[in-house]
Design a protein around this motif. Structure first.
Motif, PDB file in Angstrom:
ATOM      1  N   ALA A  41       0.828  -1.201   0.000  1.00  0.00           N
ATOM      2  CA  ALA A  41       0.000   0.000   0.000  1.00  0.00           C
ATOM      3  C   ALA A  41       0.864   1.254   0.000  1.00  0.00           C
ATOM      4  CB  ALA A  41      -0.912   0.000   1.218  1.00  0.00           C
ATOM      5  N   SER A  42       0.391   2.292  -0.649  1.00  0.00           N
ATOM      6  CA  SER A  42       1.009   3.612  -0.584  1.00  0.00           C
ATOM      7  C   SER A  42      -0.080   4.624  -0.261  1.00  0.00           C
ATOM      8  CB  SER A  42       1.710   3.958  -1.890  1.00  0.00           C
ATOM      9  OG  SER A  42       0.803   3.945  -2.976  1.00  0.00           O
ATOM     10  N   THR A  43       0.310   5.727   0.355  1.00  0.00           N
ATOM     11  CA  THR A  43      -0.645   6.745   0.792  1.00  0.00           C
ATOM     12  C   THR A  43      -0.755   7.853  -0.245  1.00  0.00           C
ATOM     13  OG1 THR A  43      -0.154   6.289   3.115  1.00  0.00           O
ATOM     14  CG2 THR A  43      -1.216   8.393   2.605  1.00  0.00           C
ATOM     15  N   ILE A  44      -1.969   8.141  -0.661  1.00  0.00           N
ATOM     16  CA  ILE A  44      -2.225   9.220  -1.605  1.00  0.00           C
ATOM     17  C   ILE A  44      -2.406  10.539  -0.866  1.00  0.00           C
ATOM     18  CG2 ILE A  44      -3.825  10.099  -3.347  1.00  0.00           C
ATOM     19  CD1 ILE A  44      -4.493   7.210  -4.053  1.00  0.00           C
ATOM     20  N   ALA A  45      -3.190  10.519   0.205  1.00  0.00           N
ATOM     21  CA  ALA A  45      -3.455  11.742   0.964  1.00  0.00           C
ATOM     22  C   ALA A  45      -3.763  11.378   2.408  1.00  0.00           C
ATOM     23  CB  ALA A  45      -4.625  12.509   0.354  1.00  0.00           C
ATOM     24  N   SER A  85       1.421  15.447  -5.379  1.00  0.00           N
ATOM     25  CA  SER A  85       0.797  16.132  -4.248  1.00  0.00           C
ATOM     26  C   SER A  85      -0.680  16.377  -4.545  1.00  0.00           C
ATOM     27  CB  SER A  85       1.499  17.462  -3.979  1.00  0.00           C
ATOM     28  OG  SER A  85       2.856  17.254  -3.647  1.00  0.00           O
ATOM     29  N   PRO A  86      -1.551  16.124  -3.570  1.00  0.00           N
ATOM     30  CA  PRO A  86      -2.983  16.317  -3.799  1.00  0.00           C
ATOM     31  C   PRO A  86      -3.336  17.768  -4.115  1.00  0.00           C
ATOM     32  CG  PRO A  86      -2.595  15.001  -1.826  1.00  0.00           C
ATOM     33  CD  PRO A  86      -1.272  15.555  -2.239  1.00  0.00           C
ATOM     34  N   THR A  87      -4.353  17.951  -4.934  1.00  0.00           N
ATOM     35  CA  THR A  87      -4.933  19.259  -5.192  1.00  0.00           C
ATOM     36  C   THR A  87      -6.095  19.448  -4.236  1.00  0.00           C
ATOM     37  OG1 THR A  87      -4.316  19.213  -7.530  1.00  0.00           O
ATOM     38  CG2 THR A  87      -6.097  20.708  -6.903  1.00  0.00           C
TER      39      THR A  87
END
Length: 280
Positions: free
Chosen positions: A165-169, A210-212
Protein backbone atom coordinates in the motif's frame (compact mmCIF):
# COMPACT_ATOMS: atom_id res chain seq x y z
CA UNK A 1 -33.15 -12.19 1.53
CA UNK A 2 -31.98 -9.16 -0.43
CA UNK A 3 -29.05 -7.49 -2.20
CA UNK A 4 -27.44 -4.12 -1.60
CA UNK A 5 -24.89 -1.94 -3.48
CA UNK A 6 -24.29 -3.91 -6.71
CA UNK A 7 -21.34 -3.39 -9.05
CA UNK A 8 -21.44 -4.40 -12.73
CA UNK A 9 -18.78 -4.82 -15.42
CA UNK A 10 -18.57 -6.29 -18.92
CA UNK A 11 -15.69 -8.53 -20.01
CA UNK A 12 -13.95 -8.17 -23.37
CA UNK A 13 -16.18 -10.85 -24.88
CA UNK A 14 -19.46 -9.19 -23.89
CA UNK A 15 -20.38 -11.19 -20.79
CA UNK A 16 -21.73 -9.23 -17.82
CA UNK A 17 -20.71 -9.84 -14.20
CA UNK A 18 -22.44 -8.41 -11.14
CA UNK A 19 -21.27 -8.54 -7.53
CA UNK A 20 -23.23 -7.32 -4.53
CA UNK A 21 -23.77 -7.50 -0.80
CA UNK A 22 -26.19 -10.34 -0.01
CA UNK A 23 -28.25 -10.10 3.17
CA UNK A 24 -30.05 -12.89 4.99
CA UNK A 25 -31.76 -12.59 8.38
CA UNK A 26 -28.44 -12.13 10.22
CA UNK A 27 -25.61 -12.69 7.73
CA UNK A 28 -23.88 -10.45 5.18
CA UNK A 29 -21.63 -11.66 2.37
CA UNK A 30 -20.58 -11.08 -1.23
CA UNK A 31 -22.20 -12.85 -4.13
CA UNK A 32 -21.34 -12.80 -7.84
CA UNK A 33 -23.59 -13.42 -10.85
CA UNK A 34 -22.60 -13.98 -14.47
CA UNK A 35 -24.77 -13.60 -17.57
CA UNK A 36 -24.49 -16.87 -19.53
CA UNK A 37 -24.62 -15.36 -23.03
CA UNK A 38 -22.78 -12.35 -24.42
CA UNK A 39 -24.53 -8.97 -24.73
CA UNK A 40 -28.01 -10.31 -23.94
CA UNK A 41 -28.67 -9.30 -20.30
CA UNK A 42 -32.44 -9.26 -20.79
CA UNK A 43 -32.68 -12.89 -21.95
CA UNK A 44 -29.61 -14.68 -20.57
CA UNK A 45 -29.50 -17.06 -17.62
CA UNK A 46 -27.73 -15.58 -14.60
CA UNK A 47 -25.67 -17.95 -12.44
CA UNK A 48 -24.90 -16.83 -8.86
CA UNK A 49 -22.20 -18.02 -6.45
CA UNK A 50 -20.89 -16.92 -3.06
CA UNK A 51 -17.55 -15.11 -2.85
CA UNK A 52 -17.16 -14.74 0.92
CA UNK A 53 -18.11 -16.62 4.06
CA UNK A 54 -21.86 -17.04 4.50
CA UNK A 55 -21.46 -17.04 8.29
CA UNK A 56 -20.26 -13.43 8.47
CA UNK A 57 -22.38 -11.22 10.75
CA UNK A 58 -20.50 -7.94 10.20
CA UNK A 59 -22.65 -5.55 8.15
CA UNK A 60 -19.59 -3.81 6.65
CA UNK A 61 -19.59 -5.62 3.28
CA UNK A 62 -19.15 -3.71 0.03
CA UNK A 63 -17.60 -4.75 -3.29
CA UNK A 64 -16.77 -4.06 -6.91
CA UNK A 65 -15.86 -5.96 -10.08
CA UNK A 66 -13.60 -4.97 -13.01
CA UNK A 67 -12.60 -6.70 -16.28
CA UNK A 68 -9.07 -8.09 -16.56
CA UNK A 69 -9.18 -9.00 -20.24
CA UNK A 70 -5.59 -10.21 -20.49
CA UNK A 71 -4.37 -11.64 -23.78
CA UNK A 72 -6.03 -15.01 -24.33
CA UNK A 73 -8.15 -14.53 -21.20
CA UNK A 74 -10.69 -11.99 -22.40
CA UNK A 75 -13.44 -13.27 -20.10
CA UNK A 76 -11.49 -13.05 -16.82
CA UNK A 77 -12.63 -10.58 -14.14
CA UNK A 78 -11.47 -9.45 -10.71
CA UNK A 79 -13.73 -8.74 -7.72
CA UNK A 80 -12.65 -6.99 -4.53
CA UNK A 81 -14.74 -6.45 -1.45
CA UNK A 82 -14.63 -5.03 2.06
CA UNK A 83 -15.40 -7.70 4.66
CA UNK A 84 -15.47 -6.23 8.16
CA UNK A 85 -11.97 -4.82 8.72
CA UNK A 86 -10.32 -6.39 5.65
CA UNK A 87 -10.29 -6.07 1.87
CA UNK A 88 -10.40 -9.40 0.04
CA UNK A 89 -10.46 -10.37 -3.61
CA UNK A 90 -10.87 -13.14 -6.15
CA UNK A 91 -10.49 -13.68 -9.89
CA UNK A 92 -13.06 -15.13 -12.24
CA UNK A 93 -10.96 -17.63 -14.21
CA UNK A 94 -13.09 -18.38 -17.22
CA UNK A 95 -10.94 -21.36 -18.23
CA UNK A 96 -11.78 -22.95 -14.87
CA UNK A 97 -15.31 -21.50 -14.74
CA UNK A 98 -14.86 -20.42 -11.14
CA UNK A 99 -13.91 -17.59 -8.80
CA UNK A 100 -10.49 -18.32 -7.33
CA UNK A 101 -7.57 -16.81 -5.43
CA UNK A 102 -4.18 -16.12 -7.03
CA UNK A 103 -3.13 -19.69 -6.19
CA UNK A 104 -5.93 -21.00 -8.41
CA UNK A 105 -8.03 -22.27 -5.50
CA UNK A 106 -11.81 -22.00 -5.42
CA UNK A 107 -13.28 -19.36 -3.09
CA UNK A 108 -14.85 -19.22 -0.56
CA UNK A 109 -14.00 -22.91 -0.04
CA UNK A 110 -10.42 -21.60 0.17
CA UNK A 111 -9.28 -18.20 1.42
CA UNK A 112 -9.71 -15.24 -0.89
CA UNK A 113 -6.79 -12.95 -1.74
CA UNK A 114 -5.84 -10.83 1.27
CA UNK A 115 -5.53 -7.28 -0.12
CA UNK A 116 -5.50 -5.13 3.02
CA UNK A 117 -6.39 -5.22 6.72
CA UNK A 118 -6.97 -2.78 9.55
CA UNK A 119 -10.03 -1.00 8.18
CA UNK A 120 -12.64 0.43 10.52
CA UNK A 121 -15.48 -2.09 10.73
CA UNK A 122 -17.95 0.80 10.90
CA UNK A 123 -16.63 2.52 7.79
CA UNK A 124 -19.77 1.94 5.74
CA UNK A 125 -20.41 3.16 2.21
CA UNK A 126 -18.78 6.57 2.59
CA UNK A 127 -15.42 4.90 3.29
CA UNK A 128 -15.72 2.52 0.37
CA UNK A 129 -13.25 1.86 -2.49
CA UNK A 130 -12.87 2.19 -6.27
CA UNK A 131 -10.82 0.49 -9.00
CA UNK A 132 -9.83 0.70 -12.67
CA UNK A 133 -7.80 -1.56 -14.97
CA UNK A 134 -4.99 -0.27 -17.21
CA UNK A 135 -3.74 -1.40 -20.63
CA UNK A 136 -1.47 -4.01 -18.98
CA UNK A 137 -4.53 -5.49 -17.25
CA UNK A 138 -3.28 -4.38 -13.82
CA UNK A 139 -5.90 -3.37 -11.25
CA UNK A 140 -5.52 0.00 -9.50
CA UNK A 141 -7.47 0.19 -6.22
CA UNK A 142 -7.98 3.12 -3.87
CA UNK A 143 -9.72 3.00 -0.50
CA UNK A 144 -10.09 4.77 2.85
CA UNK A 145 -8.26 3.19 5.80
CA UNK A 146 -9.10 3.30 9.50
CA UNK A 147 -7.29 6.64 9.82
CA UNK A 148 -9.50 8.07 7.02
CA UNK A 149 -6.45 8.47 4.78
CA UNK A 150 -6.66 7.66 1.04
CA UNK A 151 -4.57 4.57 0.21
CA UNK A 152 -3.61 2.85 -3.06
CA UNK A 153 -2.68 -0.70 -4.06
CA UNK A 154 -1.99 -2.27 -7.46
CA UNK A 155 -2.69 -5.82 -8.61
CA UNK A 156 0.09 -6.90 -10.97
CA UNK A 157 -1.57 -9.21 -13.50
CA UNK A 158 1.76 -10.61 -14.73
CA UNK A 159 2.69 -12.09 -11.32
CA UNK A 160 -0.21 -12.18 -10.27
CA UNK A 161 -0.25 -10.52 -6.83
CA UNK A 162 -1.12 -7.34 -4.94
CA UNK A 163 1.65 -4.86 -4.19
CA UNK A 164 2.20 -2.94 -0.98
CA UNK A 165 0.00 0.00 0.00
CA UNK A 166 1.01 3.61 -0.58
CA UNK A 167 -0.64 6.75 0.79
CA UNK A 168 -2.22 9.22 -1.61
CA UNK A 169 -3.45 11.74 0.96
CA UNK A 170 -3.57 12.00 4.75
CA UNK A 171 -6.44 13.65 6.55
CA UNK A 172 -10.15 13.07 6.96
CA UNK A 173 -11.54 11.78 3.66
CA UNK A 174 -14.51 9.81 2.33
CA UNK A 175 -16.10 8.62 -0.94
CA UNK A 176 -12.97 7.73 -2.94
CA UNK A 177 -13.24 7.21 -6.70
CA UNK A 178 -10.55 6.57 -9.31
CA UNK A 179 -10.47 7.29 -13.06
CA UNK A 180 -7.96 6.68 -15.84
CA UNK A 181 -7.00 8.94 -18.73
CA UNK A 182 -6.96 6.47 -21.62
CA UNK A 183 -4.58 8.65 -23.68
CA UNK A 184 -1.70 8.90 -21.18
CA UNK A 185 -2.57 6.10 -18.76
CA UNK A 186 -2.45 8.56 -15.85
CA UNK A 187 -4.72 7.92 -12.88
CA UNK A 188 -6.89 10.39 -10.98
CA UNK A 189 -7.98 9.72 -7.39
CA UNK A 190 -10.90 11.95 -6.38
CA UNK A 191 -12.39 12.10 -2.88
CA UNK A 192 -14.32 14.26 -0.42
CA UNK A 193 -12.47 16.12 2.35
CA UNK A 194 -14.57 15.91 5.52
CA UNK A 195 -12.67 18.78 7.18
CA UNK A 196 -14.01 21.43 4.79
CA UNK A 197 -16.53 19.57 2.56
CA UNK A 198 -14.38 20.08 -0.53
CA UNK A 199 -13.75 17.69 -3.41
CA UNK A 200 -10.00 17.05 -3.79
CA UNK A 201 -7.94 14.96 -6.20
CA UNK A 202 -4.44 13.61 -6.85
CA UNK A 203 -2.77 12.47 -10.08
CA UNK A 204 -0.64 9.36 -10.73
CA UNK A 205 2.00 9.73 -13.45
CA UNK A 206 4.29 6.87 -12.38
CA UNK A 207 3.88 7.93 -8.75
CA UNK A 208 1.24 9.88 -6.87
CA UNK A 209 1.76 13.63 -6.92
CA UNK A 210 0.80 16.13 -4.25
CA UNK A 211 -2.98 16.32 -3.80
CA UNK A 212 -4.93 19.26 -5.19
CA UNK A 213 -6.90 20.48 -2.18
CA UNK A 214 -10.17 22.45 -2.41
CA UNK A 215 -10.63 21.61 -6.07
CA UNK A 216 -14.36 22.19 -5.64
CA UNK A 217 -16.11 23.38 -2.51
CA UNK A 218 -19.49 22.00 -1.44
CA UNK A 219 -22.02 22.86 1.25
CA UNK A 220 -22.65 19.27 2.28
CA UNK A 221 -21.35 17.08 -0.52
CA UNK A 222 -21.71 13.30 -0.55
CA UNK A 223 -21.44 10.22 -2.77
CA UNK A 224 -18.58 11.23 -5.09
CA UNK A 225 -18.15 9.16 -8.25
CA UNK A 226 -16.32 9.60 -11.57
CA UNK A 227 -16.09 8.20 -15.08
CA UNK A 228 -14.18 4.91 -15.38
CA UNK A 229 -11.85 6.16 -18.10
CA UNK A 230 -11.84 8.59 -21.02
CA UNK A 231 -9.37 10.44 -23.25
CA UNK A 232 -8.32 13.88 -22.03
CA UNK A 233 -11.08 14.65 -19.52
CA UNK A 234 -11.93 13.19 -16.12
CA UNK A 235 -15.45 13.86 -14.82
CA UNK A 236 -16.52 13.80 -11.17
CA UNK A 237 -20.08 13.88 -9.81
CA UNK A 238 -21.40 14.26 -6.27
CA UNK A 239 -24.70 14.93 -4.56
CA UNK A 240 -25.31 18.18 -2.70
CA UNK A 241 -27.56 17.99 0.35
CA UNK A 242 -30.24 20.69 0.31
CA UNK A 243 -32.86 20.90 3.07
CA UNK A 244 -32.01 17.43 4.30
CA UNK A 245 -32.12 15.58 0.97
CA UNK A 246 -29.67 14.82 -1.85
CA UNK A 247 -31.69 16.27 -4.70
CA UNK A 248 -28.92 18.23 -6.42
CA UNK A 249 -26.08 16.65 -8.39
CA UNK A 250 -22.97 18.75 -9.00
CA UNK A 251 -20.19 17.87 -11.40
CA UNK A 252 -16.83 19.12 -12.57
CA UNK A 253 -14.12 18.01 -14.95
CA UNK A 254 -10.35 18.06 -15.15
CA UNK A 255 -8.86 19.04 -18.52
CA UNK A 256 -5.87 16.78 -19.01
CA UNK A 257 -2.92 18.77 -20.47
CA UNK A 258 -1.90 16.80 -23.56
CA UNK A 259 -1.84 17.05 -27.35
CA UNK A 260 -4.32 19.89 -27.53
CA UNK A 261 -2.52 22.34 -29.86
CA UNK A 262 1.16 23.14 -30.48
CA UNK A 263 2.87 25.29 -27.88
CA UNK A 264 3.68 27.86 -30.59
CA UNK A 265 -0.03 28.58 -30.96
CA UNK A 266 -1.42 28.23 -27.45
CA UNK A 267 0.22 29.77 -24.36
CA UNK A 268 1.61 27.37 -21.81
CA UNK A 269 -0.99 28.54 -19.29
CA UNK A 270 -3.65 26.80 -21.38
CA UNK A 271 -2.09 23.48 -20.54
CA UNK A 272 -2.61 23.87 -16.82
CA UNK A 273 -5.39 21.74 -15.38
CA UNK A 274 -8.62 23.69 -15.21
CA UNK A 275 -12.06 22.95 -13.97
CA UNK A 276 -15.56 24.03 -14.63
CA UNK A 277 -18.45 23.52 -12.26
CA UNK A 278 -22.00 22.87 -13.38
CA UNK A 279 -25.25 22.08 -11.64
CA UNK A 280 -28.27 20.31 -13.00
Amino acid sequence: DQYRRPSIARDDSGFLHVVGKYITSSNYYMRASRCGTADTPDTCTWTSVNLSSTSNTDTNVYGLVVPLGASGRTQDMYAAWIAGTAIQGARWDNSDSQWENTSGQLVPTNAADAIDTGLNSQNGSRYNMSAVVDSNFDVHLIFIDANTDVLYRMFDESVPSWGSASTIATGSFRYPTISRDSTTGNLYAIYMDESDNSVDYATYTGSWGSPTANWNTTTNGNFVTSNYQAPDRIFAHWSESVSGDYGNVDWAYIIVPEYILPLTIIPMAFFLKKWKLHRF
